[in-house]
Design a protein around this motif. Structure first.
Motif, PDB file in Angstrom:
ATOM      1  N   LEU A 221      43.792 -35.868 -77.116  1.00 21.87           N
ATOM      2  CA  LEU A 221      43.518 -34.569 -76.504  1.00 21.87           C
ATOM      3  C   LEU A 221      42.863 -33.620 -77.507  1.00 21.87           C
ATOM      4  N   THR A 222      43.306 -33.680 -78.748  1.00 15.80           N
ATOM      5  CA  THR A 222      42.713 -32.834 -79.783  1.00 15.80           C
ATOM      6  C   THR A 222      41.244 -33.175 -79.974  1.00 15.80           C
ATOM      7  N   VAL A 223      40.950 -34.481 -79.995  1.00 17.14           N
ATOM      8  CA  VAL A 223      39.554 -34.909 -80.149  1.00 17.14           C
ATOM      9  C   VAL A 223      38.711 -34.437 -78.977  1.00 17.14           C
ATOM     10  N   ILE A 224      39.212 -34.650 -77.757  1.00 15.29           N
ATOM     11  CA  ILE A 224      38.447 -34.259 -76.571  1.00 15.29           C
ATOM     12  C   ILE A 224      38.238 -32.751 -76.525  1.00 15.29           C
ATOM     13  N   ASN A 225      39.311 -31.987 -76.769  1.00 17.83           N
ATOM     14  CA  ASN A 225      39.186 -30.530 -76.738  1.00 17.83           C
ATOM     15  C   ASN A 225      38.239 -30.029 -77.827  1.00 17.83           C
ATOM     16  N   GLY A 226      38.283 -30.685 -78.987  1.00 20.75           N
ATOM     17  CA  GLY A 226      37.384 -30.283 -80.071  1.00 20.75           C
ATOM     18  C   GLY A 226      35.922 -30.454 -79.689  1.00 20.75           C
ATOM     19  N   PHE A 227      35.596 -31.615 -79.103  1.00 22.93           N
ATOM     20  CA  PHE A 227      34.219 -31.838 -78.690  1.00 22.93           C
ATOM     21  C   PHE A 227      33.811 -30.912 -77.553  1.00 22.93           C
ATOM     22  N   LEU A 228      34.757 -30.606 -76.653  1.00 24.86           N
ATOM     23  CA  LEU A 228      34.442 -29.671 -75.570  1.00 24.86           C
ATOM     24  C   LEU A 228      34.153 -28.272 -76.112  1.00 24.86           C
ATOM     25  N   GLU A 229      34.913 -27.856 -77.127  1.00 25.47           N
ATOM     26  CA  GLU A 229      34.650 -26.553 -77.742  1.00 25.47           C
ATOM     27  C   GLU A 229      33.272 -26.532 -78.405  1.00 25.47           C
ATOM     28  N   ILE A 230      32.940 -27.665 -79.055  1.00 29.57           N
ATOM     29  CA  ILE A 230      31.612 -27.734 -79.681  1.00 29.57           C
ATOM     30  C   ILE A 230      30.524 -27.648 -78.627  1.00 29.57           C
ATOM     31  N   ALA A 231      30.734 -28.386 -77.519  1.00 25.21           N
ATOM     32  CA  ALA A 231      29.734 -28.361 -76.451  1.00 25.21           C
ATOM     33  C   ALA A 231      29.606 -26.979 -75.838  1.00 25.21           C
ATOM     34  N   ALA A 232      30.723 -26.253 -75.738  1.00 29.89           N
ATOM     35  CA  ALA A 232      30.688 -24.911 -75.153  1.00 29.89           C
ATOM     36  C   ALA A 232      30.029 -23.907 -76.080  1.00 29.89           C
ATOM     37  N   SER A 233      30.285 -24.034 -77.381  1.00 27.78           N
ATOM     38  CA  SER A 233      29.751 -23.067 -78.347  1.00 27.78           C
ATOM     39  C   SER A 233      28.323 -23.397 -78.780  1.00 27.78           C
ATOM     40  N   GLN A 234      27.914 -24.674 -78.614  1.00 31.85           N
ATOM     41  CA  GLN A 234      26.567 -25.087 -79.021  1.00 31.85           C
ATOM     42  C   GLN A 234      25.893 -25.812 -77.846  1.00 31.85           C
ATOM     43  N   PRO A 235      25.426 -25.071 -76.873  1.00 30.86           N
ATOM     44  CA  PRO A 235      24.854 -25.706 -75.680  1.00 30.86           C
ATOM     45  C   PRO A 235      23.547 -26.449 -75.945  1.00 30.86           C
ATOM     46  N   ASN A 236      22.917 -26.199 -77.096  1.00 37.81           N
ATOM     47  CA  ASN A 236      21.620 -26.812 -77.377  1.00 37.81           C
ATOM     48  C   ASN A 236      21.718 -28.022 -78.299  1.00 37.81           C
ATOM     49  N   LEU A 237      22.831 -28.756 -78.239  1.00 37.63           N
ATOM     50  CA  LEU A 237      22.971 -29.965 -79.047  1.00 37.63           C
ATOM     51  C   LEU A 237      21.903 -30.971 -78.667  1.00 37.63           C
ATOM     52  N   ASP A 238      21.461 -31.714 -79.671  1.00 33.67           N
ATOM     53  CA  ASP A 238      20.472 -32.745 -79.382  1.00 33.67           C
ATOM     54  C   ASP A 238      21.129 -33.878 -78.600  1.00 33.67           C
ATOM     55  N   THR A 239      20.309 -34.646 -77.929  1.00 35.03           N
ATOM     56  CA  THR A 239      20.792 -35.699 -77.025  1.00 35.03           C
ATOM     57  C   THR A 239      21.609 -36.740 -77.758  1.00 35.03           C
ATOM     58  N   GLN A 240      21.193 -37.126 -78.956  1.00 36.54           N
ATOM     59  CA  GLN A 240      21.898 -38.171 -79.700  1.00 36.54           C
ATOM     60  C   GLN A 240      23.314 -37.716 -80.070  1.00 36.54           C
ATOM     61  N   THR A 241      23.430 -36.460 -80.553  1.00 39.63           N
ATOM     62  CA  THR A 241      24.757 -35.941 -80.925  1.00 39.63           C
ATOM     63  C   THR A 241      25.641 -35.817 -79.693  1.00 39.63           C
ATOM     64  N   ARG A 242      25.065 -35.291 -78.577  1.00 39.08           N
ATOM     65  CA  ARG A 242      25.844 -35.122 -77.357  1.00 39.08           C
ATOM     66  C   ARG A 242      26.345 -36.472 -76.832  1.00 39.08           C
ATOM     67  N   MET A 243      25.504 -37.499 -76.876  1.00 39.07           N
ATOM     68  CA  MET A 243      25.904 -38.813 -76.409  1.00 39.07           C
ATOM     69  C   MET A 243      26.996 -39.418 -77.298  1.00 39.07           C
ATOM     70  N   ALA A 244      26.915 -39.168 -78.613  1.00 37.33           N
ATOM     71  CA  ALA A 244      27.952 -39.658 -79.523  1.00 37.33           C
ATOM     72  C   ALA A 244      29.288 -38.995 -79.224  1.00 37.33           C
TER      73      ALA A 244
END
Length: 429
Positions: A221-244
């Motif tokens: 859950l910590t891992v998932i929530n961490g990535f969700l926070e990153i996705a929310a705070s950085q909406p312009n992530l590149d495709t490769q990072t987002r897919m990882a």
């Protein structure tokens, strides 16, 4: 008529008969002869009474109803009453003895220890359970002071303070005991001991289970929530990072799903609401499926062999597939690349057996007895690498209990492990 009057009438008649006879002899033969005969009759009557008194005294020394003497005259009624009283006493004593035997038998079967003591704590009786709890032996310790037999400062303080309204929790002879003294009558006390070792172990396992389950769920859950926070705070992530990130979240989500499924499986296996519904289990097809799953998990890194030379059995196909699959998947996870794993189904004189043998990292002896505990890990860092839930062998244990089978583990560090599941002969179809 008054029974006491009936008792005196024969005695008065016998005395009157002696006096009348003496009077007749007095009249015909003179006073001397009459008095002598009267005195002789009284002496005979007295000797008879003394004889029965002696026999009564002799019987009182050993009052057995079968040995009660026959009487004459008033003694017939006396002995008859004594016989009835003695028979009543013997009947009551026999009933009391029977009830005492039943009581002791019931006390002997109790899982709790029971000690009966007098007011100064001298042991009068104890059941076998307390012999295990406190080391007391009735034949050896009867009549000895309990405080001299139970050498524990906590127990001595409990006795001295006399606060018997609360039980004492005592660590004694590698057991956790709950001790309670209950006064009864005026000069008796009962000491009750309850072995709480197993319940304490189960409670500890429950706490560990909750803590471990919370930890295992919190990590993904910590891992998932961490990535969700990153996705929310950085909406312009590149495709490769987002897919990882999505891939890692999917892996952690699958890990949580596996854990929840294993926990639910354990709950079902332990519940009486899900009784075993035996069916014919096709062992060859089942093990072939388990073998293919092991090959897929291995990804070609191990040599996995399968040999089936034994009968089908009765049981739950789904439960056995889960148990066998866990054994094989553990062998794959804990065997380095290029190692070998053998899956063998064979028939023996005592019943069919499943053997899963690997050339893995092995297990030290001190860990083997605890392997089937929930979330027990020999090497926590290694377990995280293998992506196991920590519940696999616990599931195996409960499946085998439901099938009256037993698991034997033989392992040597750095040489490998052998897991042998033995089924009873009655399970063969």
């Amino acid at each position: 008529m008054n029974p006491h009057l009936l008792f005196w009438i024969p005695a008065v008649l016998r005395l009157s008969f002696i006096l009348l006879g003496a009077g007749v002899l007095w009249y015909f033969f003179g006073p001397v002869f009459g008095l002598l005969c009267g005195m002789a009759g009284m002496c005979v009557l007295l000797c008879v009474q003394l004889h029965y008194l002696y026999r009564l005294a002799d019987w009182l020394d050993n009052p057995n109803s079968a040995k009660l003497p026959d009487g004459w005259g008033a003694w017939t009624d006396i002995f008859s009453r004594l016989y009835k009283l003695r028979r009543g006493d013997e009947k009551n004593q026999a009933e009391l003895t029977e009830w005492l035997a039943r009581f002791r038998q019931a006390m002997s079967l109790l899982p709790d220890g029971v000690v009966i003591m007098d007011d100064v704590l001298f042991l009068e009786w104890c059941n076998p359970a307390v012999e295990k709890h406190l080391g007391l032996h009735l034949d050896r310790d009867k009549g000895r002071r309990v405080t001299n037999l139970v050498r524990s400062p906590e127990f001595m303080d409990y006795i001295i303070l006399g606060r018997y309204d609360q039980p004492l929790t005592l660590s004694f002879r590698e057991r956790k005991l709950i001790v309670h003294i209950i006064p009864f009558e005026n000069r008796r006390q009962i000491l009750v001991t309850h072995d709480a070792t197993e319940s304490q172990r189960i409670e500890m396992m429950r706490r560990d289970f909750i803590a471990n389950a919370s930890h295992e769920l919190r990590t993904p859950l910590t891992v998932i929530n961490g990535f969700l926070e990153i996705a929310a705070s950085q909406p312009n992530l590149d495709t490769q990072t987002r897919m990882a990130h999505l891939k890692l979240m999917a892996e952690q989500g699958q890990r949580m799903q596996n854990l929840v499924e294993d926990m639910l499986a354990l709950t079902r296996l332990e519940s009486i609401e899900y009784p075993l519904r035996p069916e014919r289990v096709g062992i060859a097809a089942l093990l072939e499926q388990v073998h293919q799953e092991g090959m897929a998990l291995s990804g070609g890194k191990h040599q996995i062999s399968l040999a089936v030379d034994g009968p089908d059995i009765r049981g739950s196909t789904e439960e056995l597939r889960s148990a066998f699959g866990n054994l094989v998947s553990n062998a794959v996870r804990y065997t380095p690349a290029d190692g070998s794993i053998d899956i063998v189904w064979r028939d023996t004189a005592s019943g069919p057996q499943l053997v899963v043998r690997d050339t893995g990292i092995g297990i030290r002896q001190e860990h083997i007895s605890r392997l089937t505990e929930r979330f027990y890990r020999v090497d926590k860092s290694r377990s995280r690498e293998t992506q196991g839930t920590g519940l696999g062998l616990a599931i195996v244990k409960h499946v085998l209990i439901r099938h009256n089978a037993v698991l034997a583990i033989d392992s040597q560090p750095e040489k490998g492990s052998t897991f042998t599941v033995s089924f009873p002969k009655e399970s063969v179809c």
